[in-house]
Design a protein around this motif. Structure first.
Motif, PDB file in Angstrom:
ATOM      1  N   GLU A 231       0.836  -1.206   0.000  1.00  0.00           N
ATOM      2  CA  GLU A 231       0.000   0.000   0.000  1.00  0.00           C
ATOM      3  C   GLU A 231       0.869   1.253   0.000  1.00  0.00           C
TER       4      GLU A 231
ATOM      5  N   GLU B  41       2.304   1.726  -3.433  1.00  0.00           N
ATOM      6  CA  GLU B  41       1.245   2.173  -4.343  1.00  0.00           C
ATOM      7  C   GLU B  41       0.960   3.668  -4.135  1.00  0.00           C
ATOM      8  N   THR B  42       0.871   4.061  -2.868  1.00  0.00           N
ATOM      9  CA  THR B  42       0.585   5.468  -2.573  1.00  0.00           C
ATOM     10  C   THR B  42       1.731   6.363  -3.034  1.00  0.00           C
TER      11      THR B  42
ATOM     12  N   LEU C 163       1.593   6.770  -6.742  1.00  0.00           N
ATOM     13  CA  LEU C 163       0.532   7.712  -7.112  1.00  0.00           C
ATOM     14  C   LEU C 163       0.966   9.150  -6.880  1.00  0.00           C
ATOM     15  N   MET C 164       1.621   9.377  -5.750  1.00  0.00           N
ATOM     16  CA  MET C 164       2.059  10.735  -5.431  1.00  0.00           C
ATOM     17  C   MET C 164       3.082  11.212  -6.458  1.00  0.00           C
TER      18      MET C 164
ATOM     19  N   GLU D 150       3.170  10.259  -9.514  1.00  0.00           N
ATOM     20  CA  GLU D 150       2.398  10.523 -10.730  1.00  0.00           C
ATOM     21  C   GLU D 150       1.690  11.876 -10.639  1.00  0.00           C
ATOM     22  N   ALA D 151       1.286  12.240  -9.438  1.00  0.00           N
ATOM     23  CA  ALA D 151       0.584  13.510  -9.245  1.00  0.00           C
ATOM     24  C   ALA D 151       1.544  14.688  -9.166  1.00  0.00           C
TER      25      ALA D 151
ATOM     26  N   VAL E 134       3.825  15.037  -6.823  1.00  0.00           N
ATOM     27  CA  VAL E 134       4.237  15.305  -5.439  1.00  0.00           C
ATOM     28  C   VAL E 134       5.693  14.871  -5.292  1.00  0.00           C
TER      29      VAL E 134
ATOM     30  N   PRO F 154       6.976  17.095   0.679  1.00  0.00           N
ATOM     31  CA  PRO F 154       6.078  16.503  -0.304  1.00  0.00           C
ATOM     32  C   PRO F 154       4.606  16.770  -0.027  1.00  0.00           C
TER      33      PRO F 154
ATOM     34  N   PRO G 137       0.081  20.659  -3.092  1.00  0.00           N
ATOM     35  CA  PRO G 137      -0.198  20.142  -4.450  1.00  0.00           C
ATOM     36  C   PRO G 137      -1.688  20.198  -4.753  1.00  0.00           C
TER      37      PRO G 137
ATOM     38  N   ALA H 273      -3.379  17.952  -7.445  1.00  0.00           N
ATOM     39  CA  ALA H 273      -3.058  16.513  -7.408  1.00  0.00           C
ATOM     40  C   ALA H 273      -4.208  15.644  -7.906  1.00  0.00           C
TER      41      ALA H 273
ATOM     42  N   LEU I 112      -4.464  13.379 -11.250  1.00  0.00           N
ATOM     43  CA  LEU I 112      -4.004  12.007 -11.485  1.00  0.00           C
ATOM     44  C   LEU I 112      -5.163  11.029 -11.562  1.00  0.00           C
TER      45      LEU I 112
ATOM     46  N   ARG J  36      -9.017   7.308 -15.000  1.00  0.00           N
ATOM     47  CA  ARG J  36      -9.240   6.109 -14.176  1.00  0.00           C
ATOM     48  C   ARG J  36     -10.735   5.830 -14.065  1.00  0.00           C
TER      49      ARG J  36
ATOM     50  N   ALA K 241      -6.650   6.904   0.215  1.00  0.00           N
ATOM     51  CA  ALA K 241      -5.237   6.511   0.369  1.00  0.00           C
ATOM     52  C   ALA K 241      -4.327   7.715   0.171  1.00  0.00           C
ATOM     53  N   LEU K 242      -4.677   8.555  -0.789  1.00  0.00           N
ATOM     54  CA  LEU K 242      -3.848   9.729  -1.071  1.00  0.00           C
ATOM     55  C   LEU K 242      -4.034  10.811  -0.022  1.00  0.00           C
TER      56      LEU K 242
END
Lengths: 82, 391
Positions: free
Chosen positions: A59, A62-63, A66-67, A69-70, A72, B4, B24, B27, B30, B34, B45-46
């Motif tokens: 997890e 994965e997070t 994603l960050m 990709e965003a 961050v 971050p 951000p 954000a 992203l 999807r 989660a984010l």
């Protein structure tokens, strides 16, 4: 829009109160005062200097992916990151 | 220095306050491309600090976009989840940040217990089904018994915050006079801080003329958030309404509550009414009589568009989604920190006044207390470029 960044515990001080965490390419300290039974190798979510809770490595990765990709900057974290 | 999660950079000058942000705020992009199920998995989660509010806003917006009706019982339980999260976030301020203003250590033991009780309460609310999937009606079982879990956190609130049961506190403390009486009789960090604020004449510090964000009509909000227009990106980074910076927070939510109303008539939107609003919101969240807020009204939107407004811990959280072929075509999130920490917003204006009136030796701790009373969801750097510190 409040991100908590996953980080891996690399060391725990003898008192058990603080941990050294790896975040991107940088390490720093965070407080373990809000969680129980943290161990070296655990991934934790970190928010304003406190580890909030443990999450699984899958997890966490994965997070982090994603960050990235965003946009961050999780790999450019400096010592104030937690 | 890179953080971050982003950071607020607050600079106090002799002639004003500057606020910049590295949050951000785009954000959510992203999520474009999807599916809805993956999006609803990723949101909490984010954005894990206010995961319940983010997940609730996400599923509500997607339900609207799919023209699905939210089961009223499911909607009510989602709002309860957000309310419990709100209590936890305010307890974080009260137990970890308020002690610093009194030169006391943060009460991490109390906060750890509160987090465990919060998790138990939320587990009760989500037992038996996934509340946070679209049209969750069929998967959610009978309403759970949440009373024991609520009482566990209420007992902690009584011990560490109010000194008495939260609903008793709500009944007894309805204005300045009763707040003073309570503070003088109680030995919690909250009571000590109230005593200190009153004794030092800090109650009105940070008072300014920034108004509360009014109710936002969905069609107007849709115009601000729709499309690939750079103006929509600018709006979520630095929002204003009718050309004015606005505030959305626990303080603006509790303005009509008798205690907050009385304090606001005396001290405007200064420090003490803000602290009292946070206490009030915790007590109301924990009280046996805690009422459920009404579900937000829905308004006609273009096909495939969903717009959710959720009262999260720090203020109004907006999610706006457009679906095309069951994929996310657009996703924007408008968070309360962007309203409250706008360069012309309530923190900038409040700190400008505070700098003029606070004693130099107290300027920095007071500024930090005021900032945390408005409550950013990220860390902040506070720097002074004024000779007031040196006098």
């Amino acid at each position: 829009m409040c991100l908590a960044i996953p980080a891996r515990i690399t060391a725990i001080d003898p008192t058990g109160e603080t941990a050294r965490i790896a975040l991107g390419g940088v390490t720093r300290d965070c407080s373990l005062a809000l969680i129980d039974d943290a161990a070296v190798g655990d991934y934790v979510l970190v928010h304003v200097g406190y580890a909030l809770n443990r999450i699984g490595e899958e997890e966490a990765q994965e997070t982090l992916a994603l960050m990235r990709e965003a946009g961050v900057p999780v790999d450019a974290a400096h010592e104030d990151a937690a | 220095m890179t953080n971050p999660a982003g950071k607020l950079l607050i600079q106090v000058h002799a002639d004003g306050v500057g606020i910049a942000s590295t949050r951000p705020v785009q954000a959510a992009r992203l999520l474009v491309g999807r599916g809805t199920a993956q999006t609803l998995h990723l949101l909490p989660a984010l954005f894990s600090i206010c995961a319940s509010a983010q997940a609730t806003a996400g599923v509500t917006a997607i339900e609207q976009a799919l023209a699905l009706t939210t089961d009223p019982a499911v909607g009510a339980r989602r709002r309860q989840l957000v309310a419990v999260e709100t209590v936890r976030e305010h307890l974080w301020r009260i137990l970890l940040d308020w002690p610093r203003a009194l030169s006391e250590p943060p009460d991490t033991a109390a906060m750890a217990a509160a987090m465990a009780a919060d998790a138990a309460w939320r587990a009760t609310l989500t037992a038996g089904g996934d509340l946070l999937t679209p049209a969750a009606r069929a998967t959610v079982g009978a309403a759970p018994t949440t009373v024991p879990a609520r009482l566990q956190l209420a007992e902690l609130g009584a011990r560490w915050v109010f000194g008495l049961a939260p609903d008793t506190w709500l009944g007894q403390v309805d204005g300045l006079a009763t707040l003073v009486t309570w503070a003088e009789r109680t030995e919690t960090v909250a009571a000590r801080l109230v005593r200190r604020v009153l004794a030092a004449d800090w109650a009105g510090l940070g008072r300014c003329a920034v108004d509360a964000l009014p109710e936002l009509p969905a069609p107007d909000l849709e115009r601000h958030l729709a499309g690939a227009d750079p103006a929509a990106d600018a709006f979520v980074a630095r929002p204003n309404w009718d050309g004015q910076a606005r505030e959305t927070s626990a303080f603006t939510r509790q303005l009509a509550w008798p205690l907050v109303l009385d304090l606001t008539e005396r001290f405007g939107n200064g420090l003490l009414p803000r602290l009292a609003a946070q206490l009030t919101e915790v007590a109301r969240g924990l009280a046996a009589t805690a009422g459920e807020s009404a579900p937000p009204a829905s308004a006609p939107l273009p096909p495939g568009v969903g717009l959710a407004q959720v009262q999260a811990a720090r203020g109004l959280l907006v999610h706006r989604v457009r679906l095309a072929d069951e994929q996310i075509a657009e996703y924007r999130i408008l968070a309360p920190t962007e309203w409250n920490f706008h360069p012309q917003g309530v923190v900038a204006a409040g700190l400008s006044g505070l700098v003029q009136h606070a004693a130099p030796a107290e300027l920095e701790p007071l500024a930090r207390l005021f900032i945390t009373a408005v409550d950013p969801c990220v860390d902040f750097d506070l720097n002074f470029f004024t000779d007031r510190l040196d006098r």
